[in-house]
Design a protein around this motif. Structure first.
Motif, PDB file in Angstrom:
ATOM      1  N   VAL C 513       0.835  -1.200   0.000  1.00 23.04           N
ATOM      2  CA  VAL C 513       0.000   0.000   0.000  1.00 23.04           C
ATOM      3  C   VAL C 513       0.870   1.250   0.000  1.00 23.04           C
ATOM      4  O   VAL C 513       0.611   2.209  -0.728  1.00 23.04           O
ATOM      5  CB  VAL C 513      -0.934   0.014   1.231  1.00 23.04           C
ATOM      6  CG1 VAL C 513      -1.573   1.382   1.410  1.00 23.04           C
ATOM      7  CG2 VAL C 513      -2.014  -1.036   1.073  1.00 23.04           C
ATOM      8  N   ASP C 514       1.917   1.210   0.803  1.00 22.85           N
ATOM      9  CA  ASP C 514       2.816   2.362   0.874  1.00 22.85           C
ATOM     10  C   ASP C 514       3.410   2.656  -0.493  1.00 22.85           C
ATOM     11  O   ASP C 514       3.432   3.796  -0.964  1.00 22.85           O
ATOM     12  CB  ASP C 514       3.915   2.058   1.893  1.00 22.85           C
ATOM     13  CG  ASP C 514       4.566   3.314   2.402  1.00 22.85           C
ATOM     14  OD1 ASP C 514       5.615   3.212   3.051  1.00 22.85           O
ATOM     15  OD2 ASP C 514       4.022   4.410   2.143  1.00 22.85           O
ATOM     16  N   LEU C 517       0.782   3.988  -2.808  1.00 19.94           N
ATOM     17  CA  LEU C 517       0.459   5.389  -2.553  1.00 19.94           C
ATOM     18  C   LEU C 517       1.482   6.299  -3.221  1.00 19.94           C
ATOM     19  O   LEU C 517       1.139   7.343  -3.770  1.00 19.94           O
ATOM     20  CB  LEU C 517       0.449   5.664  -1.043  1.00 19.94           C
ATOM     21  CG  LEU C 517      -0.810   5.234  -0.295  1.00 19.94           C
ATOM     22  CD1 LEU C 517      -0.596   5.379   1.199  1.00 19.94           C
ATOM     23  CD2 LEU C 517      -2.006   6.046  -0.741  1.00 19.94           C
ATOM     24  N   THR C 532     -15.830  13.139   1.898  1.00 20.28           N
ATOM     25  CA  THR C 532     -16.043  11.705   1.694  1.00 20.28           C
ATOM     26  C   THR C 532     -17.478  11.342   1.979  1.00 20.28           C
ATOM     27  O   THR C 532     -18.064  11.833   2.922  1.00 20.28           O
ATOM     28  CB  THR C 532     -15.174  10.906   2.669  1.00 20.28           C
ATOM     29  OG1 THR C 532     -14.095  11.719   3.054  1.00 20.28           O
ATOM     30  CG2 THR C 532     -14.706   9.635   2.023  1.00 20.28           C
ATOM     31  N   TYR C 650      -5.856  -0.055  -4.373  1.00 18.37           N
ATOM     32  CA  TYR C 650      -6.215  -0.477  -3.018  1.00 18.37           C
ATOM     33  C   TYR C 650      -7.351   0.349  -2.446  1.00 18.37           C
ATOM     34  O   TYR C 650      -7.852   0.059  -1.381  1.00 18.37           O
ATOM     35  CB  TYR C 650      -5.011  -0.329  -2.080  1.00 18.37           C
ATOM     36  CG  TYR C 650      -3.958  -1.371  -2.311  1.00 18.37           C
ATOM     37  CD1 TYR C 650      -2.649  -0.989  -2.577  1.00 18.37           C
ATOM     38  CD2 TYR C 650      -4.254  -2.722  -2.277  1.00 18.37           C
ATOM     39  CE1 TYR C 650      -1.667  -1.939  -2.784  1.00 18.37           C
ATOM     40  CE2 TYR C 650      -3.276  -3.676  -2.491  1.00 18.37           C
ATOM     41  CZ  TYR C 650      -1.979  -3.284  -2.742  1.00 18.37           C
ATOM     42  OH  TYR C 650      -1.016  -4.218  -2.947  1.00 18.37           O
ATOM     43  N   ALA C 651      -7.718   1.410  -3.107  1.00 15.48           N
ATOM     44  CA  ALA C 651      -8.686   2.317  -2.492  1.00 15.48           C
ATOM     45  C   ALA C 651     -10.121   1.917  -2.761  1.00 15.48           C
ATOM     46  O   ALA C 651     -10.995   2.173  -1.973  1.00 15.48           O
ATOM     47  CB  ALA C 651      -8.439   3.730  -2.994  1.00 15.48           C
ATOM     48  N   ILE C 710      -1.605  12.852   3.407  1.00 13.36           N
ATOM     49  CA  ILE C 710      -2.555  11.861   2.900  1.00 13.36           C
ATOM     50  C   ILE C 710      -2.007  10.462   3.122  1.00 13.36           C
ATOM     51  O   ILE C 710      -2.724   9.557   3.557  1.00 13.36           O
ATOM     52  CB  ILE C 710      -2.819  12.068   1.400  1.00 13.36           C
ATOM     53  CG1 ILE C 710      -3.437  13.432   1.155  1.00 13.36           C
ATOM     54  CG2 ILE C 710      -3.729  10.977   0.875  1.00 13.36           C
ATOM     55  CD1 ILE C 710      -3.653  13.729  -0.309  1.00 13.36           C
ATOM     56  N   ARG C 711      -0.731  10.303   2.813  1.00 16.32           N
ATOM     57  CA  ARG C 711      -0.173   8.964   2.983  1.00 16.32           C
ATOM     58  C   ARG C 711      -0.186   8.545   4.436  1.00 16.32           C
ATOM     59  O   ARG C 711      -0.504   7.405   4.754  1.00 16.32           O
ATOM     60  CB  ARG C 711       1.252   8.928   2.425  1.00 16.32           C
ATOM     61  CG  ARG C 711       1.259   8.921   0.910  1.00 16.32           C
ATOM     62  CD  ARG C 711       2.607   9.082   0.344  1.00 16.32           C
ATOM     63  NE  ARG C 711       3.488   8.014   0.751  1.00 16.32           N
ATOM     64  CZ  ARG C 711       4.763   7.946   0.372  1.00 16.32           C
ATOM     65  NH1 ARG C 711       5.263   8.873  -0.403  1.00 16.32           N
ATOM     66  NH2 ARG C 711       5.518   6.961   0.780  1.00 16.32           N
ATOM     67  N   SER C 714      -3.667   7.637   5.364  1.00 17.86           N
ATOM     68  CA  SER C 714      -4.071   6.364   4.769  1.00 17.86           C
ATOM     69  C   SER C 714      -3.489   5.200   5.537  1.00 17.86           C
ATOM     70  O   SER C 714      -4.174   4.221   5.825  1.00 17.86           O
ATOM     71  CB  SER C 714      -3.600   6.285   3.317  1.00 17.86           C
ATOM     72  OG  SER C 714      -4.044   7.392   2.601  1.00 17.86           O
ATOM     73  N   ILE C 717      -5.271   4.747   8.767  1.00 17.28           N
ATOM     74  CA  ILE C 717      -6.547   4.051   8.570  1.00 17.28           C
ATOM     75  C   ILE C 717      -6.288   2.563   8.380  1.00 17.28           C
ATOM     76  O   ILE C 717      -6.980   1.709   8.923  1.00 17.28           O
ATOM     77  CB  ILE C 717      -7.291   4.602   7.336  1.00 17.28           C
ATOM     78  CG1 ILE C 717      -7.710   6.039   7.604  1.00 17.28           C
ATOM     79  CG2 ILE C 717      -8.492   3.755   6.997  1.00 17.28           C
ATOM     80  CD1 ILE C 717      -8.353   6.703   6.411  1.00 17.28           C
ATOM     81  N   PHE C 718      -5.241   2.284   7.609  1.00 17.19           N
ATOM     82  CA  PHE C 718      -4.859   0.891   7.382  1.00 17.19           C
ATOM     83  C   PHE C 718      -4.564   0.207   8.706  1.00 17.19           C
ATOM     84  O   PHE C 718      -5.087  -0.870   8.992  1.00 17.19           O
ATOM     85  CB  PHE C 718      -3.616   0.874   6.485  1.00 17.19           C
ATOM     86  CG  PHE C 718      -3.125  -0.506   6.198  1.00 17.19           C
ATOM     87  CD1 PHE C 718      -2.258  -1.129   7.059  1.00 17.19           C
ATOM     88  CD2 PHE C 718      -3.545  -1.171   5.064  1.00 17.19           C
ATOM     89  CE1 PHE C 718      -1.806  -2.398   6.786  1.00 17.19           C
ATOM     90  CE2 PHE C 718      -3.087  -2.441   4.788  1.00 17.19           C
ATOM     91  CZ  PHE C 718      -2.217  -3.066   5.647  1.00 17.19           C
TER      92      PHE C 718
END
Lengths: 368, 218, 855
Positions: C513-514, C517, C532, C650-651, C710-711, C714, C717-718
C-alpha cells in the motif's frame, strides 16, 4: 362577445357596468409569492372555458347523479379539483407542486347505508396527473374525466373497492350561473367565481363492486366552477343543491352560512325550465334554507340538516336524503369534511326530481 | 565412611530418632530392621542429606552433612552416595546404558570414561550385553539389577538401599540381594540396607534394629 | 458401574481443578471472541440494512441509476405502465454542510420526495411541519423546507426552525428546517424535502436518483422493465436485490473477520488436545484398570470424549455470555465499525438471534470434543498390561506416531487451494489453512526427532560440566519421547503460525500500500471538492470545483502544474456495488506514467473505441480482460470502450475504471471537475501553498491536503483496520501460552517421582528447575520452528489466494523479520518462565520424599 347559448341574461346596463369593472386594473389577492387573479365578470368562451384555468386558486369539475339500478337506485359523485398552491412560483422544477389535482369519488348505496368512497391527490406533471386548458380533460393516474368532441363526457374511476365508468351526454344546453357565468358568493364584489352547470346529463354507467358488474342508465349534473376567493372570512360553509326535476327543469340553489348565528351571508338560486333557455336567478331575500331533519355523524359529531325545505322565489321544495350517512371525510386530500348526499326533491308533497344536496362547514369552518 | 553421633529427629512432640549412633567403615554392610513407622525411612533420609536432624552429627567421609546447606548436601550426595529404591525408578525413556551413566553425567565425567564404566558395571550385574535395551523389555529383577549398577557407577562411599526387594519375587530378591552385597564389598563402599524382612537383612554383615529411636543389635 | 466410571473420570478433575478451569476458559475465550465479532458485524449490518430499508420503504422494486442521477423523463413512462400501481420518484442528495461552522465537513443525505406518492411507500419520510397558530400549513410540505428525523436533529445539534447552509457548486444554499419526521424510528438517520424544491435548491433540475415502485400483484419486474426506455446505467432493482447489495458490500470483510475471530477457538481446540493428552496419560493406570475389569474400548473412548465435551459445554456457555457482554460493550463504546469503514456513523443496537448463538455454542463444544477425541482414541487403544506398569505414562511412545494422517491432510490442503471462491469467499483456502495447522500438529512428533536426536548426540559426545547436566537430561528425554515434546506445545504451533501468517500478510500489505500510494500520489498537493461520502455509494454529491476555482489553482505562483480529475460512481450491475469512474488526463501511448499498471498495456490504434484502464477488482468481478470491449454508462448512454490495461488499486474494493478526461468530456459534454493534483515549484512550501489557496477557493467544502499527510492518514486508517486482527492474534498467543503452562503443570505433577528420583541422585533444586526450563524452551523452540514454517505457508495462502479472491487485490510478499524474531524471543522467554513456574511444585520437599513411598 360570448358564444353563449344562453339568452340575453341580465339587462344591458348592468352588463356594461360589469365589463367596465373587468377592464379596470384588478387588485390581486396574493399568498406567499403567488398572485391569484381575481374573478371579474367576463364572457365565458367555449370550449376553452371547459378546460382548466391554472392561474386561479381553486377549480373543480363536480358531477353528481343517480343511477337507475335494480332493485334500488344508487347515487354517485365524482369531483376533480385543481388547486394552485402558494409555493414559490419561481421554482422551475417539473416536480414543483404548483398545481395539485385532487379527486373524490363516492357511491351512495342505500342498502349499505354508508358511502363507498375513495380519494386521490397528486401533483400535476409528467402526464401522470393534470388538467387540460383546452377542454374538460382532467386525470389523476388512472382516474379520468374527459369531454369528447361531440360534447359528451367520459369518466373512468378505478377506485379502491369499486370501479365506475360512465358516459354522460348533455340533453340540454349549458347553463351559465349567476350573471353569464359570473357567480357571486358574498356581499363583496371580489367574492365570486366563474360558474356554469350541465344539468340533465344522460348517463350510461358500469359499476363493478366485489367482482359483480352492473350496468345502469341514470341522470347526472355537472358543475364546473373556478375562483381565487370564494368565501367571506366570516363564512362557515355552504349548503347547495343541484336538482334535475322530472319535468326537465334544472334547479340550483345555495346559501353561504355565517359562522355565528344570523342570516346567511349570501344566497342564490337558479331555475331553468325544460323548454325555455331563460334562466331565472334569485337573490338573497328570495332564497331560504330551512332544516327539516338533522343527523349527527357518529364519527365527527357534526350535526347536518340532512333534509331541508328550500324556498326559491314563490316555490317551496323539500329534500329527502337517500340515506342519512353520506358524510365524506376528505382531510387526506382536500382537507375538508362535508356531507354530499343523493337526495330526492319534492314539491307540495309530490316527488319532483332528484339530485344532490351538499353541505360544507358543519364539522369545522370551511377554508378554501 | 559413615559416622553418626547423637542423632535426634523429632516430628512434632514425638522423637522419632533419639540420640542415635552408628559407625560404618569401608566395606561394612549393615541392615536396619524395624516395624513400619519406626523411623527407618527417616534415618535414611537424614543419612542421604534429604532431611536435617534436630540434633547430632552425621559424617560422611569426615564431612558433617548436618552443617551444610541444601545445595551442598545435594552435591555431596551426588559424589558420595548411591541409592537403590524399592520401585526401581529406572527412567523408561532412557536405555540401560543411559540409565546407568546418569550419575556420571551429573558429575561431568567425560563421555569416553562414562562408556567404559557403564560397561563395567552392567557386566558386573550380568546385563553387559543389554546396554542398548529399553527398560520396558526387562523384568522387575533385571531392572533392579540396573538400579544396583547405577547406584555404584560413580564409586560412592556409601550405598543406601531402601527395601530393594519389596517388588520382587523371592528367588529374584535373593539374587539381587546377593549381588548388592557383593558389589558393595567389591568396591569398598559402606552399605546400609533398610528392610522389614529378617530374611533380607540376613544378607548383610550386621543387623541392627531400630527401637524407640535408637539402633540396637538385632 | 457407570457411577464408578464417572467417579474415576471426574475425580481427576476434582483433584486437578486448574486443568479443567484452563480448558473451560480457553474454549470460553475462543467462543466469546468469535461470537462477539459475529454479533458486532451482524448488528451493524442489520442497522445499516434497516437504514437503507427505511429509505426505500415497502417498495417492491426501484428503478436505480448512477450516483449522479438520471433523467426524470423516465417517470412519465414508468408511471403510466399498467403494471405499476404506484411510482414514487426520489432524488437523493448528499448535502455538504457548511453552516453552522461546527458542522462544516459533514454530510447529510437528503431524500427529495413527492409527498403524495411517498406517503404510501415510505411513510417515515413524511414530515410534520411546525405551523404557527393562524398560519395555513396545508401546503407547507410541498414548499421549501427540510425535515429531519429526531435522531438527526439530536446528532447535529439542531432544532426545528434553524437554518443550515449547504454547499451547492459555488453557492451556499440556505435551507430552513421546517419540521421533523415523526414517523422515523429511533435510530433512523433520515432527512426529507419536497422533490421539486430539492431539484431546484440542489441544482439537480431534471434528475432523479431512483423511482420506488409498487407493482400489481403477480407482475414480473424483469419483463416489465424490459419495455421501458431506461438509459444506460439505470436498471430495475428488486427489493431483494437492494438488501443483497448492502450485504454484499461488506460480506467479504465480515466473513474474513469472522474466520479470524475463530482462530482463538481453533487454538483452544489444540489446547484441549494437549490437556486431554496429559490427563489421559496421568490416568492411564486407572483407565487400564477399568479395561481390565470389563469396560470396553468404546466405552472408555466415549467417556473421555464426553469429558472433553463437558469442558466444551461449560466453556461454550461461558463464552456465549461473555461474547454478548463484549459485543454490547464494544457497540456502545466503539459503534459498529470494526475498522472496515463500512459501518461508520452507525450506532447499532445489539441484535440477538438464537441461531448464531446456538451455532457458536455448538462450535465451542465441537472444538473441545474434537480436541479431546484423539487422546481418547489413543487411551482406548493402548494395551492395558503395558499401562499397568509403573512409570509416568508419557515415557514411552507405545506406538510410533504414523505419518500418513498428517501427510494426507497436507495433500488435502493442497487440493483445497485449487478451489475457486464461493460467492467471493475463499472457503477452499480457509479450510486448507485449518488442515495445514492440524497437519502441522500431527506431524510434529515425526519432526521432533529431527531436531532433538542430533542435539542429543551432539551433547552426549561432549564433556559437559556438572552444571550442564540438565541439558543432557532434557535432550535425552525429548529425543526419546517425541509425543511428549509434541503435545506440550500444540497450542503454540497453531497460534504462532497464525501470528506469523497475519504479521507477514499485514506487513506485505502495508508495504504494498505504501508503495502504491507513492505511485498514485505523485503530486505534492491534492484538492478535493467533495467530502467523503458513505461507502454505500448512494446519493450524488453536491460539490464540485468551479471554473473560478480552477483558475485560482492554476494562477498561484508556486503551482507549477495542475491536473484536474472528474470522478463519479456508476452502476454497471444493479446487484453489485457501484464502480468508480475516474476521468483524468491519461496519455494513451504511456498510461503507465499515471497509473500503477500491472502487466502490459494495449497500444491503442485509430478507429478503436476509446481506451479504458480497469483495476484488478474489475477483472476479478466482471471478468473483463485486456482487449475486451466494455460499455460504460456515461450521460445515460452506454458508450463502448476498449480495456487497454489493468492497474492496481487499493482504495476502491469494488472496482475502478480510468479513462481519458478528454474522452469523458467529449461523450458527456460535461466539464465539471471534482479533484485536482498540484505540482509545486521546487522552492515552494506545501503547507504555505495550501494555506493560501484555502482562503481563495470558492468551494467552501474543498479540502486541500499535502501528499505526505494523505499517505500518513491512509496508513493510519490501514493500521486501524487491522487493529482488531492484532487483538485477536494476541488472544490466540495468550491461549497458546496458557496451554504451555497448563500442560507443563500437569506434567510436572506426574513426573514428581522422576524428578524426586533425580533429587535423590544429587540433582539440586535449581538444576531441576533448569531442567524444566530447558525442556520448556526446547519444546517451544520446536513448536516455533514448525509454527514458523507453517505460518509462512499460511501467509503465502493469505497473500496469493485469500486476498485476491476476497478483495480482488494483489500484494508483494514481505516478511517482517524484526517482528518475527522479537516474537520468537518473547515466546521462548515466556515458555521457559511458564514451565518453571508450573514445575515449582514438583521440587518441593514433600514431593521429593514421596518418591520412596508405596504407590
Amino acid at each position: 362577445m360570448s358564444a353563449l347559448r344562453g339568452g340575453p341574461g341580465p339587462d344591458p346596463r348592468r352588463r356594461a357596468l360589469l365589463f367596465a369593472l373587468a377592464m379596470a386594473p384588478a387588485w390581486r389577492w396574493a399568498e406567499g409569492g403567488v398572485v391569484y387573479p381575481e374573478v371579474r365578470p367576463r364572457p365565458l368562451v367555449f370550449p376553452r372555458d371547459h378546460g382548466a384555468h391554472p392561474d386561479y386558486r381553486i377549480e373543480w369539475w363536480y358531477l353528481t347523479g343517480w343511477l337507475d339500478a335494480e332493485p334500488r337506485p344508487l347515487g354517485f359523485q365524482i369531483t376533480f379539483f385543481r388547486t394552485r398552491t402558494p409555493i414559490d412560483p419561481e421554482n422551475p422544477s417539473r416536480f414543483a407542486a404548483h398545481q395539485l389535482i385532487i379527486a373524490h369519488a363516492a357511491i351512495a348505496d342505500p342498502e349499505r347505508g354508508a358511502l363507498l368512497k375513495d380519494e386521490r391527490v397528486a401533483r400535476a406533471g409528467f402526464g401522470l396527473a393534470g388538467a387540460s386548458e383546452a377542454d374538460t380533460e382532467v386525470w389523476l393516474d388512472r382516474w379520468s374525466f374527459r369531454r369528447s368532441g361531440d360534447g359528451g363526457y367520459a369518466c373512468a374511476i378505478p377506485a379502491r373497492g369499486f370501479d365506475l365508468r360512465f358516459t354522460a351526454r348533455p340533453t340540454q344546453p349549458l347553463l351559465l350561473q349567476g350573471t353569464d357565468g359570473f357567480s357571486r358568493k358574498g356581499p363583496e364584489i371580489e367574492q365570486a367565481s366563474y360558474y356554469y352547470s350541465q344539468p340533465q346529463l344522460a348517463v350510461e354507467a358500469e359499476l363493478t363492486r366485489e367482482g359483480k358488474t352492473l350496468r345502469a342508465p341514470g341522470r347526472a349534473w355537472l358543475d364546473h366552477e373556478w375562483s381565487s376567493t370564494l368565501l367571506d372570512p366570516a363564512a362557515a360553509g355552504w349548503d347547495w343543491i343541484g336538482m334535475n326535476l322530472d319535468d326537465g327543469s334544472a334547479l340550483t340553489a345555495f346559501q353561504i352560512r355565517r359562522r355565528e348565528s344570523g342570516p346567511p351571508i349570501y344566497a342564490y338560486a337558479s331555475l331553468r325550465g325544460p323548454d325555455s333557455p331563460q334562466v331565472h336567478t334569485f337573490a338573497p331575500p328570495e332564497v331560504d334554507f330551512e332544516p327539516l331533519a338533522r343527523w349527527t355523524s357518529p364519527r365527527t359529531r357534526a350535526v347536518y340538516p340532512v333534509a331541508q325545505s328550500i324556498r326559491v322565489g314563490d316555490r317551496v321544495f323539500e329534500t329527502q336524503p337517500l340515506f342519512e350517512d353520506q358524510e365524506l371525510d376528505s382531510r387526506g386530500s382536500a382537507g375538508a369534511i362535508y356531507w354530499e348526499g343523493a337526495s330526492r326533491l319534492s314539491e307540495g308533497g309530490r316527488l319532483a326530481g332528484r339530485g344532490y344536496l351538499e353541505m360544507t362547514g358543519y364539522a369545522a369552518p370551511m377554508r378554501l | 565412611m559413615l559416622s553418626i553421633l547423637g542423632l535426634t529427629r523429632r516430628f512434632g512432640a514425638r522423637a522419632i530418632l533419639h540420640d542415635l549412633a552408628l559407625d560404618l567403615g569401608a566395606g561394612e554392610y549393615v541392615a536396619v530392621v524395624g516395624e513400619s513407622g519406626a523411623g527407618k525411612s527417616t534415618l535414611l533420609n537424614l543419612i542421604a542429606g534429604l532431611d536435617v536432624p534436630d540434633g547430632g552429627q552425621i559424617r560422611i567421609d569426615g564431612t558433617d552433612i548436618a552443617a551444610l546447606d541444601e545445595d551442598a548436601r545435594t552435591r555431596l550426595r551426588r559424589t558420595r552416595v548411591g541409592f537403590v529404591f524399592q520401585a526401581f525408578h529406572i527412567l523408561p525413556h532412557l536405555n540401560l546404558a543411559q540409565n546407568v551413566e546418569l550419575p556420571l553425567v551429573l558429575l561431568g565425567t567425560p563421555p569416553s570414561e562414562r562408556t567404559v564404566r557403564v560397561r563395567e558395571l552392567l557386566t558386573a550385574v550380568g546385563l553387559g550385553d543389554r546396554e542398548a535395551s529399553l527398560p520396558r523389555e526387562l523384568s522387575g529383577g533385571e531392572l533392579q539389577r540396573v538400579a544396583v549398577a547405577r547406584a555404584l557407577v560413580h564409586r560412592p562411599a556409601l550405598v543406601l538401599a531402601d527395601e530393594p526387594t519389596g517388588n520382587l519375587d523371592p528367588d529374584t530378591a535373593d539374587r539381587v540381594l546377593a549381588l548388592l552385597a557383593r558389589a558393595i564389598k567389591a568396591r569398598g563402599a559402606a552399605g546400609v540396607l533398610v528392610t522389614h524382612s529378617e530374611h533380607a537383612a540376613a544378607t548383610a554383615d550386621r543387623v541392627l534394629r531400630l527401637d524407640h529411636g535408637r539402633l540396637v543389635p538385632a | 458401574m457407570r457411577w464408578l466410571l464417572a467417579h474415576l473420570i471426574g475425580g481427576y478433575s476434582r483433584q486437578h481443578p486448574l486443568r479443567a478451569l484452563v480448558a473451560v476458559v480457553a474454549i470460553a475465550i475462543g467462543v466469546a471472541l468469535g461470537y462477539a465479532v459475529h454479533l458486532i458485524n451482524t448488528s451493524a449490518l442489520a442497522e445499516f440494512a434497516s437504514a437503507v430499508r427505511s429509505v426505500t420503504g415497502q417498495a417492491d422494486a426501484s428503478v436505480v441509476g448512477p450516483r449522479e442521477g438520471f433523467g426524470e423523463g423516465v417517470l412519465a413512462v414508468v408511471g403510466r405502465d399498467p403494471a405499476v400501481e404506484l411510482a414514487s420518484p426520489v432524488l437523493e442528495v448528499e448535502a455538504a454542510l457548511v453552516e453552522p461552522e461546527r458542522l462544516r465537513g459533514r454530510t447529510l443525505p437528503v431524500q427529495g420526495i413527492d409527498l403524495f406518492r411517498a406517503a404510501r411507500l415510505t411513510p417515515s419520510l413524511i414530515g410534520e411541519p411546525l405551523v404557527e397558530d393562524g398560519e395555513d400549513g396545508r401546503f407547507a410540505l410541498l414548499d421549501d423546507g427540510l425535515y429531519l428525523a429526531p435522531a438527526v436533529l439530536a446528532e447535529l445539534g439542531l432544532a426545528v426552525g434553524d437554518t443550515i447552509g449547504v454547499q451547492v457548486g459555488a453557492q451556499v444554499e440556505r435551507l430552513r428546517i421546517a419540521g421533523s419526521l415523526p414517523g422515523a424510528s429511533a435510530g433512523d438517520h433520515l432527512a426529507s424535502m419536497d422533490i421539486g424544491f430539492a431539484q431546484w435548491r440542489f441544482d439537480r433540475l431534471g434528475q432523479l436518483s431512483r423511482i420506488d415502485l409498487q407493482l400489481t400483484p403477480g407482475a414480473d419486474p424483469r419483463r416489465i422493465a424490459a419495455a421501458w426506455p431506461l438509459p444506460a446505467g439505470v436498471a430495475l432493482q428488486t427489493a431483494g436485490e437492494a438488501s443483497t447489495r448492502v450485504s454484499n458490500l461488506s460480506r467479504a470483510y465480515r466473513v474474513n473477520l469472522n474466520v479470524l475471530a475463530l482462530v482463538a477457538l481453533f487454538t483452544g481446540a489444540f489446547l484441549v488436545y494437549s490437556l486431554q493428552s496429559q490427563a489421559v496419560a496421568a490416568r492411564r493406570t486407572q483407565l487400564a484398570f477399568l479395561r481390565v475389569i470389563g469396560t470396553t474400548r468404546g466405552e472408555v473412548e466415549r467417556l473421555l470424549v464426553i469429558e472433553a465435551a463437558a469442558f466444551g459445554l461449560a466453556g461454550a456457555l461461558l463464552g456465549i455470555l461473555a461474547g454478548l457482554g463484549v459485543a454490547a460493550a464494544a457497540l456502545r463504546l466503539l459503534g459498529g465499525d470494526l475498522g472496515s469503514g463500512f459501518f461508520t456513523g452507525v450506532q447499532p443496537a445489539l441484535v440477538f438471534q438464537l441461531g448464531p448463538a446456538l451455532g457458536f455454542f455448538a462450535l465451542g463444544v465441537a472444538a473441545a470434543t474434537v480436541g479431546g477425541w484423539m487422546p481418547a482414541r489413543d487411551a482406548a487403544r493402548s494395551l492395558p498390561a503395558l499401562a499397568l506398569k509403573a512409570g509416568s505414562g508419557l515415557d514411552h511412545d507405545a506406538s510410533r506416531s504414523p505419518a500418513w494422517p498428517g501427510l494426507a491432510l497436507l495433500a488435502a490442503a493442497g487440493a483445497l487451494l485449487l478451489l475457486p471462491p464461493i460467492r467471493e469467499i475463499p472457503l477452499g483456502a480457509y479450510l486448507a489453512i485449518a488442515l495445514l495447522l492440524v497437519a502441522a500438529v500431527l506431524l510434529k512428533p515425526r519432526v521432533a526427532p529431527w531436531l532433538f536426536v542430533p542435539l542429543r548426540r551432539w551433547l552426549a559426545a561432549r564433556t559437559l560440566p556438572a552444571r550442564a547436566a540438565p541439558w543432557w537430561l532434557a535432550t535425552t528425554r525429548l529425543a526419546a519421547t517425541p509425543r511428549f515434546a509434541a503435545i506440550g506445545a500444540a497450542g503454540i504451533v497453531a497460534s504462532f503460525a497464525l501470528m506469523v501468517a497475519m504479521a507477514t500478510m499485514v506487513a506485505s500489505f502495508r508495504a504494498s500500500v505504501d508503495q502504491w500510494l507513492e505511485q498514485v500520489l505523485p503530486a505534492q498537493v491534492y484538492v478535493r471538492a467533495n467530502p467523503t461520502t458513505s461507502a454505500s455509494g448512494l446519493g450524488g454529491s453536491t460539490a464540485y470545483l468551479t471554473a473560478e476555482d480552477r483558475r485560482v489553482l492554476a494562477a498561484h505562483p508556486q503551482v507549477d502544474r495542475v491536473e484536474l480529475t472528474r470522478s463519479l460512481k456508476v452502476s454497471v450491475d444493479p446487484a453489485r456495488a457501484a464502480v468508480s469512474l475516474i476521468a483524468r488526463p491519461i496519455d494513451r501511448a504511456d498510461p503507465a506514467g499515471v497509473l500503477p499498471l500491472t502487466g502490459s498495456a494495449l497500444a491503442w490504434q485509430e478507429g478503436q473505441p476509446p481506451p479504458a484502464w480497469v483495476s484488478e477488482a474489475i477483472v476479478e468481478l466482471y471478468g473483463a480482460s485486456v482487449g475486451d470491449e466494455i460499455a460504460l454508462p456515461i450521460a445515460g448512454r452506454a458508450e463502448p470502450f476498449l480495456v487497454a490495461g489493468v492497474w492496481r488499486d487499493y482504495a476502491r474494493q469494488f472496482g475502478a475504471i480510468a479513462i481519458d478526461v478528454a474522452d469523458y468530456e467529449r461523450l458527456s459534454g460535461e466539464r465539471t471537475r471534482t479533484e485536482a493534483a498540484l505540482w509545486l515549484t521546487p522552492d515552494a512550501s506545501a503547507p504555505q501553498v495550501i494555506r493560501e489557496l484555502q482562503g481563495q477557493l470558492e468551494t467552501r467544502t474543498a479540502e486541500l491536503a499535502e501528499t505526505g499527510e494523505i499517505r500518513a492518514i491512509s496508513l493510519r486508517i490501514f493500521d486501524r483496520s487491522f487493529a482488531v486482527t492484532y487483538v485477536l492474534e494476541l488472544a490466540a498467543i495468550v491461549i497458546g501460552l496458557v496451554g504451555i503452562a497448563a500442560t507443563f503443570s500437569a506434567q510436572a505433577i506426574v513426573r514428581t517421582r522422576e524428578l524426586g528420583m533425580l533429587r535423590h541422585l544429587g540433582v539440586t533444586r535449581g538444576q531441576i528447575l533448569g531442567l524444566l526450563a530447558i525442556e520448556g524452551l526446547l519444546v517451544t523452540a520446536l513448536a516455533i520452528v514448525i509454527g514458523l514454517v507453517t505460518g509462512l505457508a499460511v501467509a503465502w495462502i493469505l497473500i496469493e489466494i485469500v486476498n485476491p479472491q476476497s478483495f480482488h487485490w494483489t500484494m508483494d510478499f514481505r516478511l517482517p523479520v524484526g517482528l518475527v524474531l522479537g516474537l520468537i524471543a518473547a515466546l521462548l522467554a515466556a515458555a521457559a518462565a511458564t514451565a518453571v513456574v508450573a514445575g515449582r511444585r514438583a521440587v518441593s520437599g514433600e514431593a521429593v520424599l514421596a518418591v520412596r513411598e508405596d504407590w
